[in-house]
Design a protein around this motif. Structure first.
Motif, PDB file in Angstrom:
ATOM      1  N   TYR A  19       0.833  -1.211   0.000  1.00 56.91           N
ATOM      2  CA  TYR A  19       0.000   0.000   0.000  1.00 56.91           C
ATOM      3  C   TYR A  19       0.864   1.255   0.000  1.00 56.91           C
ATOM      4  O   TYR A  19       0.645   2.183  -0.792  1.00 56.91           O
ATOM      5  N   LEU A  20       1.883   1.297   0.863  1.00 58.21           N
ATOM      6  CA  LEU A  20       2.758   2.467   0.922  1.00 58.21           C
ATOM      7  C   LEU A  20       3.520   2.671  -0.383  1.00 58.21           C
ATOM      8  O   LEU A  20       3.798   3.808  -0.780  1.00 58.21           O
ATOM      9  N   ALA A  21       3.888   1.574  -1.034  1.00 60.03           N
ATOM     10  CA  ALA A  21       4.674   1.662  -2.263  1.00 60.03           C
ATOM     11  C   ALA A  21       3.808   1.897  -3.496  1.00 60.03           C
ATOM     12  O   ALA A  21       4.331   1.976  -4.610  1.00 60.03           O
ATOM     13  N   SER A  22       2.499   2.056  -3.318  1.00 59.50           N
ATOM     14  CA  SER A  22       1.593   2.192  -4.455  1.00 59.50           C
ATOM     15  C   SER A  22       1.485   3.646  -4.914  1.00 59.50           C
ATOM     16  O   SER A  22       2.022   4.570  -4.299  1.00 59.50           O
ATOM     17  N   ASP A  23       0.735   3.835  -6.001  1.00 58.08           N
ATOM     18  CA  ASP A  23       0.526   5.182  -6.556  1.00 58.08           C
ATOM     19  C   ASP A  23      -0.331   6.063  -5.662  1.00 58.08           C
ATOM     20  O   ASP A  23      -0.442   7.267  -5.916  1.00 58.08           O
ATOM     21  N   HIS A  24      -0.937   5.500  -4.631  1.00 53.41           N
ATOM     22  CA  HIS A  24      -1.759   6.304  -3.723  1.00 53.41           C
ATOM     23  C   HIS A  24      -0.952   7.420  -3.066  1.00 53.41           C
ATOM     24  O   HIS A  24      -1.528   8.435  -2.647  1.00 53.41           O
ATOM     25  N   PHE A  25       0.356   7.227  -2.959  1.00 52.88           N
ATOM     26  CA  PHE A  25       1.189   8.190  -2.240  1.00 52.88           C
ATOM     27  C   PHE A  25       2.081   9.002  -3.184  1.00 52.88           C
ATOM     28  O   PHE A  25       3.102   9.539  -2.778  1.00 52.88           O
ATOM     29  N   ILE A  26       1.660   9.069  -4.437  1.00 50.74           N
ATOM     30  CA  ILE A  26       2.316   9.900  -5.437  1.00 50.74           C
ATOM     31  C   ILE A  26       1.312  10.926  -5.934  1.00 50.74           C
ATOM     32  O   ILE A  26       0.117  10.644  -6.038  1.00 50.74           O
ATOM     33  N   PRO A 102      -4.698   7.470   1.950  1.00 52.84           N
ATOM     34  CA  PRO A 102      -3.996   7.348   0.669  1.00 52.84           C
ATOM     35  C   PRO A 102      -3.720   8.713   0.027  1.00 52.84           C
ATOM     36  O   PRO A 102      -4.290   9.057  -1.019  1.00 52.84           O
ATOM     37  N   GLU A 103      -2.854   9.471   0.663  1.00 58.81           N
ATOM     38  CA  GLU A 103      -2.463  10.783   0.154  1.00 58.81           C
ATOM     39  C   GLU A 103      -0.951  10.926   0.299  1.00 58.81           C
ATOM     40  O   GLU A 103      -0.345  10.374   1.214  1.00 58.81           O
ATOM     41  N   GLN A 104      -0.359  11.692  -0.591  1.00 59.60           N
ATOM     42  CA  GLN A 104       1.091  11.849  -0.602  1.00 59.60           C
ATOM     43  C   GLN A 104       1.628  12.342   0.738  1.00 59.60           C
ATOM     44  O   GLN A 104       2.699  11.923   1.187  1.00 59.60           O
ATOM     45  N   LEU A 107       2.678   9.657   3.435  1.00 60.32           N
ATOM     46  CA  LEU A 107       3.706   8.652   3.175  1.00 60.32           C
ATOM     47  C   LEU A 107       4.717   8.566   4.312  1.00 60.32           C
ATOM     48  O   LEU A 107       5.044   7.466   4.789  1.00 60.32           O
ATOM     49  N   LEU A 108       5.213   9.688   4.765  1.00 59.58           N
ATOM     50  CA  LEU A 108       6.232   9.688   5.815  1.00 59.58           C
ATOM     51  C   LEU A 108       5.687   9.078   7.103  1.00 59.58           C
ATOM     52  O   LEU A 108       6.373   8.288   7.764  1.00 59.58           O
ATOM     53  N   LEU A 109       4.456   9.432   7.473  1.00 59.38           N
ATOM     54  CA  LEU A 109       3.845   8.857   8.667  1.00 59.38           C
ATOM     55  C   LEU A 109       3.763   7.341   8.542  1.00 59.38           C
ATOM     56  O   LEU A 109       4.127   6.607   9.476  1.00 59.38           O
ATOM     57  N   GLY A 110       3.301   6.872   7.403  1.00 55.95           N
ATOM     58  CA  GLY A 110       3.186   5.432   7.207  1.00 55.95           C
ATOM     59  C   GLY A 110       4.529   4.731   7.283  1.00 55.95           C
ATOM     60  O   GLY A 110       4.653   3.666   7.895  1.00 55.95           O
TER      61      GLY A 110
END
Length: 288
Positions: A19-26, A102-104, A107-110
């Motif tokens: 999930y973290l590595a997905s496009d959700h965080f771009i 699922p927002e950019q 990402l750091l928190l996750g």
């Protein structure tokens, strides 16, 4: 093993890490450029660098702390207490992962929560594995250990199947799983976030029996208390003794560490490959 399988399978390997590595965080505007556009490739590499960088830091922390922790708790009468503390905080971290939207900007928190969870889960495993002598004898230690290990793998499969049916698989119900939970970025990716909650509940449910049924290890006055640095001096003496008197065992421990760390790196994908050179987790603190 069954409880911790929720963290290893759902969080580290198959669901939350993916999930973290997905496009959700771009940035959606960059995603719209296509997966071969240089801007997208740079954004994807930057996202994976954040994850792998923090995971590598976590691996180093575990490699440094695990051996000392294992030695300092020997004979202390605090083995089960430390297992409970590290495991419960790991579960709290897993619950916190539900709030990684699922927002950019999340990402750091996750990535931080993932790294902290890896450290805590690994340190809990040091105490857990050392409790094997409290529930097994010299005659059945292999069977007890192997049964626990095997049950952990079976539990991973069972939990993944439950998550697949409840939250993830598309059954044509307008969402993920038989519950039809929102599974898109616009819907908050609740299929993944509910799976993380399920994993946390699973971990807690299977942690309770060991805390209730296995007695605390007795405090032993014949085991000298050692500090952090002293524990490493003792560890080095043990390694030298193994080299002199039981070299096959030392070779097995080294091979096991390399194998399991390499397996973890391959399982985690590109972001995990940065960790494959580190000896981490339970093998650093005294695996089976």
């Amino acid at each position: 093993d069954v409880g911790d399988s929720a963290f290893q399978a759902i969080i580290v390997t198959f669901v939350f890490m993916t999930y973290l590595a997905s496009d959700h965080f771009i940035d959606p505007a960059i995603v719209a450029l296509g997966d071969e556009h240089p801007e997208y490739l740079r954004a994807q590499a930057g996202s994976q660098q954040v994850i792998s960088g923090l995971d590598t830091i976590a691996a180093v922390v575990v490699a440094v702390l695990a051996p000392a922790l294992g030695r300092t708790t020997d004979g202390s009468g605090r083995r089960k207490r430390m297992l409970a503390v590290f495991s419960l905080i790991t579960i709290a971290v897993m619950l916190g992962m539900f709030f990684v939207a699922p927002e950019q900007s999340f990402l750091l928190l996750g990535a931080i929560l993932l790294a902290v969870g890896i450290v805590l889960s690994s340190l809990a495993s040091v105490n857990y594995i050392s409790m094997l002598a409290q529930v097994a004898t010299e005659k059945n230690v292999g069977r007890v250990s192997g049964t626990g290990w095997g049950m952990g793998y079976l539990a991973s499969i069972a939990l993944l199947l439950i998550a697949l049916v409840l939250f993830i698989q598309d059954f044509g119900l307008g969402g993920g799983g038989v519950l039809g939970v929102p599974d898109t970025q616009e819907g908050g990716a609740l299929d993944v976030r509910f799976t993380v909650l399920l994993a946390a509940v699973w971990f807690l449910a299977f942690l309770i029996p060991i805390l209730r049924r296995v007695p605390e290890s007795p405090k032993r006055d014949d085991v000298p208390r050692v500090g952090f640095l002293q524990s490493y001096r003792e560890l080095w003496r043990t390694v030298k003794q193994l080299w002199r008197h039981d070299r096959p065992l030392l070779q097995f421990l080294l091979a096991s560490a390399v194998f399991r760390d390499g397996l973890a790196g391959v399982a985690l994908g590109p972001q995990g490959l940065a960790e494959t050179s580190l000896v981490v987790g339970d093998q650093a603190g005294g695996g089976r």
